[in-house]
Design an enzyme around this catalytic site. Structure first.
Site, PDB file in Angstrom:
ATOM      1  N   CYS A 260      32.422  24.511  48.800  1.00 50.08           N
ATOM      2  CA  CYS A 260      33.664  23.675  48.622  1.00 50.08           C
ATOM      3  C   CYS A 260      33.827  22.424  48.946  1.00 50.08           C
ATOM      4  O   CYS A 260      34.040  21.474  48.335  1.00 50.08           O
ATOM      5  CB  CYS A 260      34.964  24.725  49.242  1.00 50.08           C
ATOM      6  SG  CYS A 260      34.878  26.317  48.417  1.00 50.08           S
TER       7      CYS A 260
HETATM    8  N1  LIG Z   1      33.050  30.723  47.951  1.00 49.14           N
HETATM    9  C1  LIG Z   1      34.302  30.297  48.313  1.00 49.14           C
HETATM   10  O1  LIG Z   1      34.589  30.274  49.546  1.00 49.14           O
HETATM   11  C2  LIG Z   1      35.170  29.784  47.314  1.00 49.14           C
HETATM   12  C3  LIG Z   1      36.600  29.513  47.895  1.00 49.14           C
HETATM   13  C4  LIG Z   1      37.415  29.021  47.243  1.00 49.14           C
HETATM   14  C5  LIG Z   1      37.234  28.637  45.798  1.00 49.14           C
HETATM   15  N2  LIG Z   1      35.803  28.865  45.268  1.00 49.14           N
HETATM   16  C6  LIG Z   1      35.683  28.166  44.033  1.00 49.14           C
HETATM   17  O2  LIG Z   1      35.379  29.671  43.105  1.00 49.14           O
HETATM   18  C7  LIG Z   1      34.448  29.336  42.173  1.00 49.14           C
HETATM   19  C8  LIG Z   1      33.327  30.602  42.289  1.00 49.14           C
HETATM   20  O3  LIG Z   1      32.776  30.104  43.418  1.00 49.14           O
HETATM   21  P1  LIG Z   1      31.890  31.367  44.098  1.00 49.14           P
HETATM   22  O4  LIG Z   1      31.819  31.021  45.675  1.00 49.14           O
HETATM   23  O5  LIG Z   1      32.289  32.743  43.736  1.00 49.14           O
HETATM   24  O6  LIG Z   1      30.640  31.219  43.226  1.00 49.14           O
HETATM   25  P2  LIG Z   1      29.155  32.001  43.245  1.00 49.14           P
HETATM   26  O7  LIG Z   1      28.239  31.341  42.795  1.00 49.14           O
HETATM   27  O8  LIG Z   1      29.270  32.956  44.506  1.00 49.14           O
HETATM   28  O9  LIG Z   1      29.510  33.021  42.025  1.00 49.14           O
HETATM   29  C9  LIG Z   1      29.762  32.769  40.705  1.00 49.14           C
HETATM   30  C10 LIG Z   1      29.189  33.936  39.746  1.00 49.14           C
HETATM   31  O10 LIG Z   1      29.291  33.456  38.472  1.00 49.14           O
HETATM   32  C11 LIG Z   1      28.289  33.921  37.552  1.00 49.14           C
HETATM   33  N3  LIG Z   1      28.275  33.109  36.464  1.00 49.14           N
HETATM   34  C12 LIG Z   1      27.640  32.010  36.189  1.00 49.14           C
HETATM   35  N4  LIG Z   1      27.818  31.546  35.102  1.00 49.14           N
HETATM   36  C13 LIG Z   1      28.621  32.367  34.409  1.00 49.14           C
HETATM   37  C14 LIG Z   1      28.867  32.660  33.241  1.00 49.14           C
HETATM   38  N5  LIG Z   1      28.623  31.383  32.307  1.00 49.14           N
HETATM   39  N6  LIG Z   1      29.661  33.677  32.646  1.00 49.14           N
HETATM   40  C15 LIG Z   1      29.677  34.848  33.616  1.00 49.14           C
HETATM   41  N7  LIG Z   1      29.353  34.523  35.138  1.00 49.14           N
HETATM   42  C16 LIG Z   1      28.682  33.498  35.291  1.00 49.14           C
HETATM   43  C17 LIG Z   1      27.320  33.720  38.720  1.00 49.14           C
HETATM   44  O11 LIG Z   1      26.138  34.709  38.326  1.00 49.14           O
HETATM   45  C18 LIG Z   1      27.755  34.350  40.037  1.00 49.14           C
HETATM   46  O12 LIG Z   1      27.660  35.938  40.273  1.00 49.14           O
HETATM   47  C19 LIG Z   1      34.189  27.985  42.555  1.00 49.14           C
HETATM   48  O13 LIG Z   1      34.882  26.970  41.530  1.00 49.14           O
HETATM   49  C20 LIG Z   1      34.307  27.670  43.806  1.00 49.14           C
HETATM   50  O14 LIG Z   1      34.337  26.341  44.199  1.00 49.14           O
HETATM   51  C21 LIG Z   1      34.884  29.387  46.210  1.00 49.14           C
END
Ligand SMILES: NC(=O)c1ccc[n+]([C@@H]2O[C@H](COP(=O)([O-])OP(=O)(O)OC[C@H]3O[C@@H](n4cnc5c(N)ncnc54)[C@H](O)[C@@H]3O)[C@@H](O)[C@H]2O)c1
Length: 425
Positions: A260
């Site tokens: 992030c």
């Molecule tokens: N990790 C955190 O602490 C956090 C906190 C707040 C916001 N976010 C935001 O949330 C969003 C997701 O982050 P995350 O940490 O969960 O990511 P992550 O990489 O852990 O998970 C994303 C998932 O999406 C899947 N994916 C990718 N492309 C895809 C598609 N086209 N269709 C379906 N699934 C697909 C991946 O296989 C993966 O399982 C990002 O925008 C991030 O900035 C993350």
């Protein structure tokens, strides 16, 4: 009610479980079949999420995972939690969001709701995602289907960070979209904070992360300035935080890490250009934060110099590879930058992290893939010329480390006992 959550990662998986626990039927959708299979076997692939929590919702038949996006037909709402990284030119890469939009659009049902949760710039939901959804479905947003943005506020590794009790911002494309989205989230989340639009919700999330980035940069800069004046920044912060108002403690470190803070602010920088606006605070904070690993490496060189050694040829151990304490998440970890910089200066670099026994293959750090963590014992650790503490995991005993190591460069104030072998950085 049956909903879909697309992207079963750090955000989507706990959110799925929270909805399922609240009695909502959840279909988790992901393009990664290994994750989908693991979930359907009741196995977690995220350290702080218990397999038993997944197994329980599978048993209750409230949660299942699939790679079949045509099942969007079964759903009243779809929540999108896919990655939003930067590309190699450090520009927003919203391709994951757009691909998801393309995959769900043909199956979208009239009257259903689509909510984007991925962190992104203002305009992504009501410009970019809207276009893809309308094109692929033949439906009109705000008329035939509802559209909203609701950012995630996950704090991985914080035991008090429970999806259900963290207030959630929600912005709708129309007032009816907002109403539909708040009705959905109120099933699983205690406090909702409605805002006037998707853009206001997108901008709120960016403000929260920019605030952190800027404040971390401030203490990183003060760390360097105060070190030059012989003042310990950590002592100063601990004193300052006794002020009961108008101050919030942020801590310096070896650089920014995680999915992030190093990334999200630049989503705004990019979008602001379209409006002829400049994000000077964001750029400055980025510059200071990204210079930290170089500062740490210079401190390593200084420390080794007092032992008549150079970085070139020295054996250097990085302690803590994950970007955050007590987690196995090594995304964007500054430890990798330290390892790269030290290796480029000729050091023989190893790492220790109880949460990362072997470095997984990733696009950014492919050259370290397969490298194992060293064994944590006196014989191994004492062979290093210098040890750099990059992340402080609770299970690492730093007083033992102080006994074993000959020189320690401590970027986290992990070692508070005065010792001439410890260099703050
Ligand atoms: N990790 C955190 O602490 C956090 C906190 C707040 C916001 N976010 C935001 O949330 C969003 C997701 O982050 P995350 O940490 O969960 O990511 P992550 O990489 O852990 O998970 C994303 C998932 O999406 C899947 N994916 C990718 N492309 C895809 C598609 N086209 N269709 C379906 N699934 C697909 C991946 O296989 C993966 O399982 C990002 O925008 C991030 O900035 C993350």
């Amino acid at each position: 009610m049956k909903i879909g959550i697309v992207g079963l990662g750090y955000v989507g998986l706990p959110l799925s479980l929270q909805f399922a626990r609240s009695g909502v039927q959840v279909l988790g959708l992901d393009i990664d079949p290994t994750k989908v299979d693991a979930i359907n076997r009741g196995e977690s692939y995220i350290k702080h999420i218990e397999s038993s929590a997944i197994a329980e919702e599978l048993r209750n038949k409230r949660f299942e995972a699939s790679v079949d996006f045509s099942r969007v037909r079964e759903l009243e709402a779809v929540i999108i939690c896919v990655p939003t990284p930067l590309n190699k030119n450090r520009e927003p890469d919203i391709s994951y969001i757009l691909k998801t939009g393309e995959a769900i659009a043909p199956h979208l049902q009239p009257g259903s709701l689509v909510v984007l949760e991925s962190t992104t710039y203002p305009g992504t939901t009501d410009e970019d995602l809207l276009k893809v959804l309308e094109f692929g479905s033949g439906l009109k947003a705000g008329k035939d289907f509802h559209l909203a943005f609701s950012p995630e506020r996950e704090d991985p590794g914080n035991p008090n960070s429970k999806v259900a009790i963290i207030p959630k911002i929600v912005g709708g494309f129309t007032p009816a979209c907002l109403e539909k989205a708040t009705a959905l989230y109120s099933k699983a989340i205690k406090t909702l904070v409605p805002v006037s639009s998707c853009r206001a919700a997108e901008a709120t999330k960016l403000l929260e992360n920019i605030f952190r980035s800027v404040n971390i940069a401030l203490v990183n800069e003060l760390k360097v300035v105060y070190a030059g004046m012989g003042i310990d920044i950590w002592e100063v912060i601990n004193a300052a935080k006794t002020k009961p108002f108008g101050y919030m403690a942020f801590y310096p470190g070896p650089g920014l890490g995680g999915h992030c803070i190093p990334i999200d602010p630049f989503y705004l920088t990019w979008k602001a250009r379209e409006y002829g606006q400049h994000t000077r605070f964001i750029e400055l904070a980025g510059e200071i934060n990204t210079s930290m690993p170089e500062y740490v490496v210079n401190r390593v060189a200084e420390a080794l110099n007092t032992k008549r050694k150079s970085v070139n040829g020295s054996k250097i151990l990085i302690v803590g590879l994950a970007y955050k304490p007590n987690l196995d998440d090594d995304r964007e970890s500054p430890s990798y930058t330290l390892m790269d910089l030290l290796k480029a200066r000729g050091a023989d670099v190893s790492y220790y992290d109880p949460f990362v026994p072997v470095i997984r293959p990733t696009r950014e750090h492919g050259h370290w893939a397969g490298t194992p963590s060293i064994q944590w014992n006196k014989e191994t650790v004492s062979k290093f010329d210098a040890v750099v503490i990059s992340t402080v995991h609770a299970q690492i005993d730093h007083s033992v480390l102080t006994n074993w190591a000959s020189v320690i460069i401590d970027t986290r104030n992990a070692i508070t006992d005065f010792s001439s072998k410890v260099w703050k950085a």
